[in-house]
Enzyme design. Structure first.
Site, short mmCIF file in Angstrom:
data_model
loop_
_atom_site.label_atom_id
_atom_site.label_comp_id
_atom_site.label_asym_id
_atom_site.label_seq_id
_atom_site.Cartn_x
_atom_site.Cartn_y
_atom_site.Cartn_z
CG ASP A 1 -42.49 41.27 3.51
OD1 ASP A 1 -42.80 42.06 4.43
OD2 ASP A 1 -41.42 41.35 2.88
CG ASN B 1 -49.09 43.37 6.24
OD1 ASN B 1 -49.44 42.81 5.21
ND2 ASN B 1 -49.18 42.80 7.44
NE ARG C 1 -42.47 46.56 1.21
CZ ARG C 1 -42.12 45.39 0.69
NH1 ARG C 1 -41.72 45.33 -0.57
NH2 ARG C 1 -42.17 44.29 1.42
NE ARG D 1 -44.18 49.63 9.18
CZ ARG D 1 -43.73 48.86 8.19
NH1 ARG D 1 -43.37 49.38 7.04
NH2 ARG D 1 -43.62 47.56 8.36
CD GLU E 1 -34.54 37.29 13.37
OE1 GLU E 1 -35.44 36.80 12.66
OE2 GLU E 1 -33.92 36.61 14.21
CG ASN E 2 -40.96 40.87 12.41
OD1 ASN E 2 -41.65 39.93 12.02
ND2 ASN E 2 -40.27 41.60 11.55
CD1 TRP E 3 -38.69 39.63 19.22
CD2 TRP E 3 -40.26 40.86 20.26
NE1 TRP E 3 -39.63 38.78 19.76
CE2 TRP E 3 -40.60 39.50 20.41
CE3 TRP E 3 -41.10 41.83 20.83
CZ2 TRP E 3 -41.73 39.07 21.09
CZ3 TRP E 3 -42.22 41.39 21.52
CH2 TRP E 3 -42.52 40.03 21.64
NE ARG F 1 -40.20 38.11 1.94
CZ ARG F 1 -39.39 38.31 2.95
NH1 ARG F 1 -38.54 37.38 3.30
NH2 ARG F 1 -39.40 39.44 3.63
CB SER G 1 -36.99 36.94 6.42
OG SER G 1 -36.77 37.87 5.38
CD GLU H 1 -40.22 22.86 -6.54
OE1 GLU H 1 -39.90 23.83 -7.24
OE2 GLU H 1 -39.57 21.79 -6.48
C1 IPE Z 1 -40.63 38.49 7.46
O1 IPE Z 1 -40.92 39.78 6.99
C2 IPE Z 1 -41.38 38.18 8.71
C3 IPE Z 1 -42.83 38.12 8.61
C4 IPE Z 1 -43.55 38.27 7.54
C5 IPE Z 1 -43.50 37.84 9.84
P1 IPE Z 1 -39.97 41.01 7.31
O2 IPE Z 1 -40.57 42.18 6.63
O3 IPE Z 1 -39.74 41.12 8.76
O4 IPE Z 1 -38.60 40.56 6.60
P2 IPE Z 1 -37.32 41.42 6.22
O5 IPE Z 1 -36.90 42.17 7.45
O6 IPE Z 1 -37.71 42.37 5.13
O7 IPE Z 1 -36.32 40.42 5.74
C1 IPE Z 2 -45.30 41.92 7.00
O1 IPE Z 2 -45.40 43.18 6.43
C2 IPE Z 2 -45.89 41.88 8.39
C3 IPE Z 2 -44.91 41.58 9.45
C4 IPE Z 2 -43.64 41.44 9.31
C5 IPE Z 2 -45.45 41.44 10.78
P1 IPE Z 2 -44.31 44.30 6.70
O2 IPE Z 2 -44.71 45.07 7.91
O3 IPE Z 2 -42.95 43.71 6.77
O4 IPE Z 2 -44.47 45.20 5.42
P2 IPE Z 2 -43.30 45.90 4.61
O5 IPE Z 2 -42.33 44.85 4.21
O6 IPE Z 2 -42.69 46.93 5.51
O7 IPE Z 2 -44.01 46.51 3.44
MG MG Z 3 -41.52 43.38 5.39
#
Ligand code: IPE
Ligand code: IPE
Ligand code: MG
Length: 265
Positions: A24, A26, A28, A37, A71-73, A192, A200, A211
């Site tokens: 997580d 990327n 930011r 992004r 949920e990323n959809w 994480r 998530s 752990e």
């Molecule tokens: C979790 O990250 C999913 C992946 C890294 C693939 P998210 O960025 O989607 O999680 P939330 O929405 O902040 O909980």
């Molecule tokens: C994780 O980075 C990548 C995926 C969820 C695919 P994010 O895209 O969630 O990055 P932030 O959390 O918005 O910084």
């Molecule tokens: Mg994220």
């Protein structure tokens, strides 16, 4: 079948057998640099390479990376589209290297939602590395922990319809073989990146006794150095699996007694 940590105390060592990572931060990472992004996602691929290499060298048996959640959809369609393209490109470019290094690729999640070309490349990547005897690299794509449990339940009942009529008879061991990572040890270490302290909808069932390690480092900055910090933290943990610290120190092995009398005070 792997050992279930709620049924049997697993053997543990200094190096985690199974590492599961939520990659997580990327977006930011990119924002901090005034970049779009998707630049963060592209840079994240380098961190994947470094992490796979470091884990394989360290002797990790299985590495599971959360690449795209169910949920990323919900993200903007353009971002989802770039993520799919990056996944496809990574499969095209990296599978030969995985194969050369004896790393077996597996992809878990509801793959039916992906386009035909991507599904084909996933199947090819898995087939091309199926014989590899080194580390297993699991990519969780369109994966959700709840989906996994529901999917396993459906599969179990399709094979054992008798259990629907006799739910009291269902044991953990009836469901476990249908879960996505049934053939791997449960994760010893969960990492994480990106500073959030949540699961998530990742491996909800499998993380029962894992752990947890959280770091503020954004995923594109993650690599050998950060991973070694996580490993160091892991070696300092006392994994009790329900027992007391004193039991562990005395080397006393206690099994489930079945029934225990309530002591009168
Ligand atoms: C979790 O990250 C999913 C992946 C890294 C693939 P998210 O960025 O989607 O999680 P939330 O929405 O902040 O909980
Ligand atoms: C994780 O980075 C990548 C995926 C969820 C695919 P994010 O895209 O969630 O990055 P932030 O959390 O918005 O910084
Ligand atoms: Mg994220």
């Amino acid at each position: 079948m792997s050992v279930s940590s709620t049924q049997q105390i697993p053997e543990t060592g200094a190096i985690p057998r199974h590492v599961a990572i939520i990659m997580d931060g990327n977006g930011r990472w990119a924002k901090k640099r005034m970049l779009p992004r998707v630049a963060g996602h592209a840079k994240g691929v380098d961190a994947v390479r470094a992490t796979v290499e470091t884990c394989a060298r360290a002797g990790v048996q299985c590495l599971t990376l959360f690449a795209f959640s169910s949920e990323n959809w919900r993200r903007p369609v353009e971002e989802v589209s770039v993520l799919m393209r990056l996944f496809l490109t990574a499969l095209e470019k990296e599978v030969a290297l995985l194969r050369k290094n004896g790393i077996r690729l597996r992809v878990i999640g509801d793959l039916s939602a992906f386009d035909a070309k991507l599904q084909e490349m996933i199947a090819r990547g898995e087939a091309d590395t199926a014989h590899c005897k080194g580390m297993t690299l699991v990519v969780a794509a369109n994966y959700g922990g709840r989906w996994d449990i529901l999917n396993a339940t459906r599969q179990m009942l399709a094979v054992r319809p008798d259990l629907a009529a006799n739910p009291q008879a269902i044991a953990e061991s009836d469901l476990a073989p249908y879960l996505a990572l049934a053939d791997q040890p449960e994760p010893d270490l969960f990492i994480r990146t990106g500073g959030e302290h949540r699961v998530s909808n990742f491996l909800l069932w499998q993380l029962a006794y894992t752990e947890f390690y959280f770091t503020d480092c954004f995923w594109p900055d993650f690599g050998a150095e950060e991973l070694n910090k996580a490993f160091e933290s892991f070696t300092r943990r006392e994994r009790r699996f329900g027992r007391t610290s004193e039991q562990l120190q005395s080397g006393q092995v206690s099994t489930h007694p079945g029934s225990v009398e309530v002591l009168s005070s």
